[in-house]
Design a protein around this motif. Structure first.
Motif, short mmCIF file in Angstrom:
data_model
loop_
_atom_site.label_atom_id
_atom_site.label_comp_id
_atom_site.label_asym_id
_atom_site.label_seq_id
_atom_site.Cartn_x
_atom_site.Cartn_y
_atom_site.Cartn_z
N GLY A 1 9.94 11.53 35.38
CA GLY A 1 10.42 12.39 33.94
C GLY A 1 10.81 11.40 32.78
N THR A 2 11.00 12.02 31.65
CA THR A 2 11.53 11.01 30.54
C THR A 2 12.93 10.22 30.70
N GLU A 3 13.65 10.70 31.62
CA GLU A 3 14.98 9.77 31.98
C GLU A 3 15.09 9.30 33.17
N GLY A 4 14.35 9.92 34.09
CA GLY A 4 14.58 9.28 35.48
C GLY A 4 13.27 9.50 36.23
N SER A 5 13.12 8.81 37.53
CA SER A 5 11.90 8.89 38.33
C SER A 5 12.39 8.76 39.77
N PHE A 6 11.29 9.09 40.73
CA PHE A 6 11.90 9.27 42.02
C PHE A 6 10.44 8.70 42.79
N GLU A 7 10.51 7.78 43.83
CA GLU A 7 9.50 7.32 44.29
C GLU A 7 9.84 7.07 45.84
N GLN A 8 8.78 7.29 46.80
CA GLN A 8 8.94 7.32 48.18
C GLN A 8 7.75 6.60 48.86
N LEU A 9 8.06 5.81 49.84
CA LEU A 9 7.07 5.15 50.81
C LEU A 9 7.49 5.62 52.14
N ALA A 10 6.96 4.96 53.21
CA ALA A 10 7.27 5.33 54.61
C ALA A 10 8.46 4.96 54.86
N LEU A 11 9.26 4.12 54.51
CA LEU A 11 10.40 3.66 55.25
C LEU A 11 11.38 3.60 54.09
N THR A 12 11.17 3.44 52.80
CA THR A 12 12.10 3.42 51.66
C THR A 12 12.12 4.50 50.54
N THR A 13 12.94 4.93 49.92
CA THR A 13 12.97 6.18 49.03
C THR A 13 14.06 5.56 47.84
N VAL A 14 13.52 5.43 46.61
CA VAL A 14 14.20 5.06 45.47
C VAL A 14 14.41 5.92 44.37
N TRP A 15 15.55 6.12 43.64
CA TRP A 15 15.74 6.79 42.33
C TRP A 15 15.89 5.82 41.12
N GLN A 16 15.17 6.11 40.18
CA GLN A 16 15.16 4.92 39.04
C GLN A 16 15.43 5.46 37.86
N ASN A 17 15.96 5.03 36.99
CA ASN A 17 15.88 5.28 35.30
C ASN A 17 16.12 3.72 34.67
N GLY B 1 18.25 1.05 36.09
CA GLY B 1 17.97 0.25 37.49
C GLY B 1 17.22 1.11 38.55
N VAL B 2 17.37 0.43 39.67
CA VAL B 2 16.78 0.94 40.89
C VAL B 2 17.84 1.54 41.76
N GLN B 3 17.77 2.54 42.41
CA GLN B 3 19.05 2.92 43.27
C GLN B 3 18.14 3.24 44.89
N ASP B 4 18.43 2.70 45.81
CA ASP B 4 17.88 2.83 47.30
C ASP B 4 18.69 4.05 47.63
N ILE B 5 17.92 4.95 47.80
CA ILE B 5 18.82 6.39 48.37
C ILE B 5 18.08 6.75 49.68
N SER B 6 17.78 5.92 50.42
CA SER B 6 17.07 6.05 51.68
C SER B 6 17.86 6.57 52.65
N ALA B 7 19.30 6.26 52.58
CA ALA B 7 20.22 6.69 53.42
C ALA B 7 20.44 8.22 53.30
N GLN B 8 20.13 8.74 52.00
CA GLN B 8 20.46 10.19 51.83
C GLN B 8 19.03 11.04 52.22
N ILE B 9 18.12 10.41 52.45
CA ILE B 9 16.72 11.24 52.72
C ILE B 9 16.14 10.96 54.08
N ASP B 10 16.68 10.08 54.80
CA ASP B 10 16.21 9.71 56.20
C ASP B 10 16.70 10.85 56.97
#
Length: 402
Positions: free
Chosen positions: A264-280, A283-292
Motif C-alpha cells: 500500500g501507499t503507507e505500509g506493506s506486508f510480506e511473507q516467506l516460509a518461516l518469516t513474516t514482516v510488516w513494513q513502512n 522500518g521493518v517489524q518481524d511479526i512472525s510470532a503473531q502469525i505462526d
C-alpha cells in the motif's frame, strides 16, 4: 435452534470437519454418505455419529437440514445445486465449481431458494489474511495497490498419495487437475483482506516435463498438461493481484503452503516460509510470532493414519496469536484444528449463518470472486496468455464491495 447435517464424502479431509460439526452445540446430529460405503461406516463407528445414508439422493430425501460436501474438487458444482434445490443449506469444500456456468447457477439457486451457502475457504482465516484485514481497517496500508498470493504445494509432498486414495486405479487422470481451477487458497487470501474483485487477467501455464503420466494430456481427464501457473489480474479497486499455483516446486509446503504479500501507499506486508514482516517508511517489524500457528495434535495421532505424512502438518496446525479464539464455542475450541487454524472458524461461521439466518463471510457471491478468476485465468493460459475479461456476478444482498 439446532440443525442436523449430512457429510457427503468420507475421505481424508471430511473426518476432521465432521468431528467439529458433531461437537458444535448447535448441530443436533451428523450423518455420512460416501460412494465407498465402508468409509462412511467406519467414520460413523469411530466418531459416534448418528448414522449413514446409502447415497447422496437418500440423504437429500431425508429430513437433514444441511449438507457439507467434501467430494472430489471437480464435482462440487452439480452436487451443491442439487442439494440447494432439495431444500438443504450447503457447506462446500473448495473450489466452488469449475466453470463459469456452474458458478452462476449456484448464485441463482441461492438467490431463488434463500438458503445458506458457504464455501470453506481456509485462507479467509489464514493468520496473514486476518492480520492484513485489521491493518487495512485501521488505515495503516494507506491505499492498497498490489497483492500477491501463492499456493505452493509440490505433488511429491503428499499429493500423489492423496489422489491415489481418492481416485483409485484411474488416479493419474484426475491428479492432472489444472492448478488455476483450484485458485481459492491464493486468491481467497488476497481478496479476503482486500474488498475488491478481479476484472481482467492474463496467465501463463508451465507444461509439465516429469513424464510419469501425471499432467499428461493423453491421460488427463481435464486435457491439462500445466503443473504450474501464474496469473496477473487487474482489480476493480485499481491496482493488481498476482497469484501462483505451483505443483512442481522446490519449497517446504508442509511448513507454509499459502503465503501472501500486500503493498500500500503507507505500509506493506510480506511473507516467506518461516518469516513474516510488516513494513513502512520507518522500518521493518518481524511479526512472525503473531502469525505462526502451533500444532493442536500430534502428526502421529492414529486419526491421521490414512493421511500421507507429508500432508499431516496441514491437518494439525492450530491457532495463531492473531486469531480471536474467544469467539469459538468452548465445545470445539479445545479440539484439534487445521490449515493455519481455520477449521474452527469455518465450522462456526457456517453454523452461525444457518442458525441466525445471516450471510456467512464466504457466501456464494464472495466464493465466486475467489473462484471464477481462476477459471478465466486457466482459459487465458490455454490461449497463450490472452487478456480475458472476468465477469462479476455482483455483491451479496446487503453487502458493499468495491
Amino acid at each position: 435452534m439446532s440443525f442436523s447435517l449430512g457429510i457427503v464424502g468420507a475421505g481424508q479431509f471430511s473426518g476432521q470437519f465432521a468431528t467439529l460439526f458433531h461437537h458444535h452445540p448447535d448441530v443436533s446430529a451428523v450423518y455420512v454418505t460416501d460412494l465407498i460405503a465402508e468409509r462412511a461406516d467406519e467414520l460413523v463407528r469411530t466418531a459416534g455419529f448418528a448414522g449413514t445414508f446409502a447415497d447422496f439422493d437418500e440423504m437429500l430425501a431425508s429430513p437433514v437440514d444441511a449438507v457439507a460436501i467434501f467430494t472430489q474438487r471437480w464435482t462440487h458444482g452439480p452436487l451443491v445445486i442439487k442439494a440447494l434445490r432439495a431444500g438443504k443449506h450447503v457447506y462446500s469444500a473448495v473450489p466452488m465449481a469449475i466453470s463459469a456456468e456452474e458458478i452462476a447457477e449456484i448464485i441463482d439457486t441461492v438467490r431463488e431458494t434463500g438458503l445458506t451457502y458457504m464455501m470453506g475457504e481456509t485462507s479467509f482465516y489464514n493468520p496473514a489474511t486476518v492480520f492484513a484485514r485489521k491493518k487495512l481497517a485501521a488505515g495503516e496500508f494507506g491505499r492498497l495497490f498490489y497483492g500477491e498470493g501463492d499456493y505452493v504445494h509440490d505433488m511429491d509432498l503428499g499429493f500423489y498419495e492423496a489422489y491415489q486414495y481418492s481416485g483409485g486405479e484411474n488416479w493419474k487422470a484426475t491428479a492432472s487437475y489444472p492448478p488455476l481451477l483450484y485458485p481459492t487458497h491464493s486468491i481467497g487470501g488476497v481478496l479476503g483482506a482486500w474488498p475488491t474483485h478481479a476484472t481482467a487477467v492474463t496467465a501463463v501455464g508451465v507444461v509439465d516435463d516429469r513424464g510419469d503420466g501425471v499432467f499428461d494430456k493423453a491421460v488427463s481427464q481435464f486435457d491439462n498438461d500445466f503443473s504450474n501457473a501464474t496469473a496477473l489480474f487487474e482489480l476493480a479497486a485499481g491496482g493488481s493481484m498476482r497469484i501462483n499455483e505451483f505443483r512442481r516446486v522446490g519449497y517446504p509446503s508442509h511448513l507454509r503452503e499459502s503465503r501472501f504479500r500486500w503493498f500500500g501507499t503507507e505500509g506493506s506486508f510480506e511473507q516467506l516460509a518461516l518469516t513474516t514482516v510488516w513494513q513502512n517508511r520507518e522500518g521493518v517489524q518481524d511479526i512472525s510470532a503473531q502469525i505462526d500457528t502451533h500444532a493442536s495434535l500430534s502428526p502421529d495421532d492414529p486419526s491421521l493414519a490414512h493421511v500421507a505424512p507429508a500432508l499431516r502438518d496441514a491437518f494439525v496446525s492450530g491457532y495463531a496469536e492473531i486469531h480471536d479464539r474467544d469467539r469459538i464455542p468452548a465445545e470445539i475450541r479445545s479440539l484439534h484444528n487445521g490449515h493455519e487454524g481455520s477449521h474452527h472458524f469455518l465450522v462456526d461461521d457456517f453454523v452461525r449463518a444457518v442458525v441466525d439466518q445471516t450471510l456467512p463471510p464466504v457466501n456464494a457471491w464472495q466464493a465466486a470472486r475467489f473462484t471464477l478468476p481462476g477459471v478465466i485465468a486457466h482459459e487465458s493460459a490455454r490461449r497463450g496468455g490472452e487478456r480475458l475479461i472476468i465477469p462479476d456476478l455482483g455483491d451479496a444482498p446487503g453487502a458493499s464491495h468495491v
